[in-house]
Scaffold this motif. Structure first.
Motif, mmCIF file in Angstrom:
data_model
loop_
_atom_site.group_PDB
_atom_site.id
_atom_site.type_symbol
_atom_site.label_atom_id
_atom_site.label_comp_id
_atom_site.label_asym_id
_atom_site.label_seq_id
_atom_site.Cartn_x
_atom_site.Cartn_y
_atom_site.Cartn_z
ATOM 1 N N ASN A 114 7.432 -40.007 -32.066
ATOM 2 C CA ASN A 114 8.179 -40.676 -33.134
ATOM 3 C C ASN A 114 8.083 -39.951 -34.478
ATOM 4 O O ASN A 114 8.084 -40.574 -35.549
ATOM 5 N N LYS A 115 7.974 -38.623 -34.410
ATOM 6 C CA LYS A 115 7.998 -37.754 -35.587
ATOM 7 C C LYS A 115 6.795 -37.935 -36.521
ATOM 8 O O LYS A 115 6.747 -37.290 -37.574
ATOM 9 N N LYS A 116 5.783 -38.746 -36.114
ATOM 10 C CA LYS A 116 4.677 -38.964 -37.047
ATOM 11 C C LYS A 116 3.305 -39.064 -36.387
ATOM 12 O O LYS A 116 2.300 -39.188 -37.085
ATOM 13 N N TYR A 117 3.247 -39.049 -35.066
ATOM 14 C CA TYR A 117 1.972 -39.087 -34.356
ATOM 15 C C TYR A 117 1.877 -37.886 -33.411
ATOM 16 O O TYR A 117 2.884 -37.224 -33.112
ATOM 17 N N VAL A 118 0.677 -37.637 -32.902
ATOM 18 C CA VAL A 118 0.483 -36.693 -31.801
ATOM 19 C C VAL A 118 -0.147 -37.464 -30.647
ATOM 20 O O VAL A 118 -1.155 -38.161 -30.837
ATOM 21 N N PHE A 119 0.456 -37.336 -29.458
ATOM 22 C CA PHE A 119 -0.003 -38.046 -28.260
ATOM 23 C C PHE A 119 -0.511 -37.034 -27.250
ATOM 24 O O PHE A 119 0.196 -36.098 -26.879
ATOM 25 N N SER A 120 -1.756 -37.206 -26.807
ATOM 26 C CA SER A 120 -2.378 -36.327 -25.821
ATOM 27 C C SER A 120 -2.492 -37.071 -24.501
ATOM 28 O O SER A 120 -3.006 -38.202 -24.452
ATOM 29 N N ALA A 121 -2.004 -36.444 -23.402
ATOM 30 C CA ALA A 121 -2.044 -37.065 -22.075
ATOM 31 C C ALA A 121 -2.641 -36.072 -21.088
ATOM 32 O O ALA A 121 -2.056 -35.031 -20.818
ATOM 33 N N ALA A 122 -3.824 -36.382 -20.565
ATOM 34 C CA ALA A 122 -4.506 -35.516 -19.603
ATOM 35 C C ALA A 122 -4.741 -36.293 -18.310
ATOM 36 O O ALA A 122 -5.132 -37.462 -18.351
ATOM 37 N N GLU A 123 -4.491 -35.640 -17.181
ATOM 38 C CA GLU A 123 -4.721 -36.246 -15.869
ATOM 39 C C GLU A 123 -5.561 -35.300 -15.038
ATOM 40 O O GLU A 123 -5.282 -34.096 -14.967
ATOM 41 N N GLY A 124 -6.584 -35.837 -14.395
ATOM 42 C CA GLY A 124 -7.427 -34.999 -13.554
ATOM 43 C C GLY A 124 -8.602 -35.774 -13.019
ATOM 44 O O GLY A 124 -8.729 -36.984 -13.209
ATOM 45 N N THR A 125 -9.476 -35.058 -12.323
ATOM 46 C CA THR A 125 -10.691 -35.656 -11.797
ATOM 47 C C THR A 125 -11.754 -35.557 -12.881
ATOM 48 O O THR A 125 -12.300 -34.493 -13.134
ATOM 49 N N CYS A 126 -12.019 -36.668 -13.550
ATOM 50 C CA CYS A 126 -12.894 -36.650 -14.711
ATOM 51 C C CYS A 126 -13.922 -37.763 -14.611
ATOM 52 O O CYS A 126 -13.762 -38.719 -13.861
#
Length: 445
Positions: A114-126
């Motif tokens: 939305n032009k104002k946040y940063v979204f981090s998405a990680a998927e894995g065996t954690c």
């Protein structure tokens, strides 16, 4: 090889390398890189209760020129810059944090939201303490929301500094399952970045053909649909949707006229320096292996996340080690991921009893053989699998390639929600050499 034949390979290659250096719209395709030669190797030892795969008849010596130098396809002006600004946000601090994540084997992505946040998405065996989804403000120190989930996709911890952000965060997490970038008031703009040095990129196979009919060896990076259509009009995987070139690109390798002895494939697409390295080539079969007179024209196309950086193609010729599959299904237990070497009957019986209760224990002669086992661990839904993609002898040790399959970006919502625990067992000739496991993710489309 005659001088004429050598020139037939060398001249097109030199021209292709000049074209690659010049850049252009679509990445140029270097021509005629001869494949490395297969060599002869010993027949499997007779007398094994469970013989390894048989070899073919009609021995023949096939002379193929040595591998040519690596091909570098550059992308002038489009390399990822450390001072990139997206929607007024300097993204490099977020990129550096994402590159160091311990959770990202399946996917590791960043978005401006939305032009104002940063979204981090990680998927894995954690570990269950690792944050998988994080919403930041305009700096990497401004953490607004974080969701932590375990391997069975259960929320272990979720929180936002402002409760009004929960609907946005929930929506963006849901968008990752569907591969969406616009939904219910949320807009995600992807930030492309090179993974950590040495990381193998997940990929899926778009097309693989031992008889492509393309007689000239070539390597190419494809970043648009028109180039893909002009390069290959043969059969592709019918179970996949079209390549989305906004977020994906295709790596293409054609082996040219080569021996039918040994498997030709793309082995890895990995991060190295300021770009990607594509390892491809044909197995060097063990000494004494008997091959046919047939000549193949193999090829493979794979799809990876789009990263606009230079790509280096390098030939490899691993010495293949014969093995035979025993079991490749689901275990009855949902433990942690494991990679094991079993060399005695007692350990083998205990392992089988613990994980595979419904099938009779296969008989193994451990005086001559050993077992390699790979467990994926418990998964919350279907679509996951695991297998041994290959075993090779390299520098006095055995390298085992474990290929774990998982849902890709655009189909994660299509599988069942039943618990699974994929496992694979293979048997091979007993060896006291050190064993190294190499992991490769293969994505369903």
């Amino acid at each position: 090889m005659t001088q004429a034949n050598y020139l037939r390979f060398a001249v097109p290659l030199a021209s292709a390398m000049l074209l690659a250096a010049c850049g252009g719209g679509s990445d140029p395709a270097p021509a005629a890189t001869p494949a490395p030669p297969p060599v002869q190797a010993p027949l499997p030892q007779p007398g094994n209760p469970a013989p390894l795969p048989p070899v073919m008849s009609q021995p023949v010596e096939i002379i193929i020129p040595p591998p040519m130098p690596d091909i570098v396809i550059s992308l002038p002006g489009e390399a990822l810059k450390s001072d990139r600004v997206v929607a007024g946000i300097t993204v490099e601090p977020f990129v550096q944090r994402a590159r160091e994540t311990t959770c990202g084997q399946y996917s590791n992505r960043l978005f401006v939201a939305n032009k104002k946040y940063v979204f981090s998405a990680a998927e894995g065996t954690c570990a269950s303490t690792v944050e998988k989804y994080v919403l930041y403000g305009k700096t990497a120190d401004e953490k607004l929301c974080s969701f932590t989930m375990d391997d069975l996709r259960r929320a272990v911890k979720r929180g936002c500094t402002d409760p009004a952000l929960y609907p946005l965060m929930d929506n963006m997490v849901s968008m990752q399952v569907r591969g969406e970038t616009v939904r219910e008031g949320a807009l995600l703009e992807e930030i492309r970045f090179l993974p950590k040095e040495g990381t193998r990129l997940p990929f899926y196979s778009l097309a693989r053909n031992a008889h492509s009919g393309v007689e000239g060896a070539r390597q190419q990076v494809i970043r648009d649909a028109a180039t893909l259509a002009s390069l290959w009009s043969g059969p592709v995987n019918k179970d996949i949707s079209p390549v989305n070139f906004d977020t994906e690109m295709v790596i293409a390798v054609f082996g040219g006229n080569t021996s039918a002895c040994g498997k030709f494939a793309i082995r890895a697409v990995r991060s190295a320096g300021a770009g990607l390295v594509v390892e491809y080539g044909q197995d060097t079969v063990p000494v004494g292996t008997v091959c046919t007179l047939a000549i193949n024209t193999p090829m493979e196309l794979v799809v990876v996340d789009r990263i606009d950086t230079p790509v280096t193609f390098t030939q490899v010729a691993p010495q293949a080690v014969a093995f035979r599959g025993l079991e490749e299904s689901n275990a009855q237990t949902y433990g942690d991921p494991q990679r094991l070497i079993i060399k005695d009957a007692q350990a083998w019986a205990a392992l089988w009893k613990q994980h595979i209760q419904l099938t009779a224990l296969p008989e193994i002669d451990f005086s001559k053989q050993m077992v390699v086992a790979a467990f994926a661990g418990g998964k919350a839904y279907g679509g996951y699998g695991i297998g041994i993609g290959g075993i090779e002898r390299l520098g006095g040790k055995l390298r085992v390639s474990v290929i774990e399959s998982a849902p890709g970006r655009y189909n994660r919502a299509l599988f069942t929600t039943s618990l699974t625990s994929p496992v694979s067992f293979v048997v091979l000739e007993r060896s006291d050499e050190a064993v190294e496991f190499v992991e490769q993710m293969s994505l369903y489309r």
